[in-house]
Write an enzyme that holds these catalytic residues in place. Sequence first.
Site, PDB file in Angstrom:
ATOM      1  N   ASP A   8       6.811   0.513  -6.802  1.00 24.17           N
ATOM      2  CA  ASP A   8       5.505   0.669  -6.154  1.00 24.17           C
ATOM      3  C   ASP A   8       5.383   2.139  -5.773  1.00 24.17           C
ATOM      4  OD1 ASP A   8       3.064   0.164  -4.848  1.00 24.17           O
ATOM      5  OD2 ASP A   8       4.096  -0.195  -2.941  1.00 24.17           O
ATOM      6  N   GLU A  69       3.257  -0.286 -10.817  1.00 22.22           N
ATOM      7  CA  GLU A  69       1.863  -0.593 -10.500  1.00 22.22           C
ATOM      8  C   GLU A  69       0.940   0.473 -11.077  1.00 22.22           C
ATOM      9  OE1 GLU A  69      -0.985  -1.417  -6.636  1.00 22.22           O
ATOM     10  OE2 GLU A  69       1.173  -1.648  -6.420  1.00 22.22           O
ATOM     11  N   ASP A 141       6.344  -1.858   1.147  1.00 20.37           N
ATOM     12  CA  ASP A 141       6.519  -1.150  -0.125  1.00 20.37           C
ATOM     13  C   ASP A 141       7.575  -1.844  -0.990  1.00 20.37           C
ATOM     14  OD1 ASP A 141       4.681   1.101   0.333  1.00 20.37           O
ATOM     15  OD2 ASP A 141       6.092   1.625   1.925  1.00 20.37           O
TER      16      ASP A 141
END
Length: 182
Positions: A8, A69, A141
Amino acid sequence: MTRILGIDPGLQTTGFGVIDAQGSQLQYVASGTIKTGGPQQLLPQRLKTLFSGITEVVSRYQPDESAVEIVFVNVNPQSTLLLGQARGACVTALVSCELPVLEYTALQLKKAVVGYGRASKSQMQEMVMRLLKLPGLPGPDAADALGLAITHAQVARSTAAMRKSTDLQAKTHAAYRKSRHY
């Protein structure tokens, strides 16, 4: 068994999560964050910190595949550009380690893990904790990174099933809609 690393990306804090997947069985391996020096540190040094941190995670946990992502445009174009550079450092580190990199949107991630594309951070944390049978909530996160690894494990399982049942090629037909493969 396949070991999957989820990333992420963030310029100040990048989450990582590592899971082992065998069929529908998922097992937690590790998770955490890579923190840069923050706004007081120059951008090139922050990007180097991300690159080095991802390289170290790959070296330590030896994943077979990775999922990152996809970044969308935010209200502030400058923030989007900076986040894109952080994401680029992460993807470059993964590719330099010769890992396949697959990308998923936040909507795909939330639908795969929570079942609802507009799920909150706390809902993501709760579902990741349940799916991986963790003793407590992972940080936001790390939860997103673990969620990306879970999403990829589900997609890979579906892709394998499609390959067995049809003669379609994975590159053109078995990819999660609008995700990118490198």
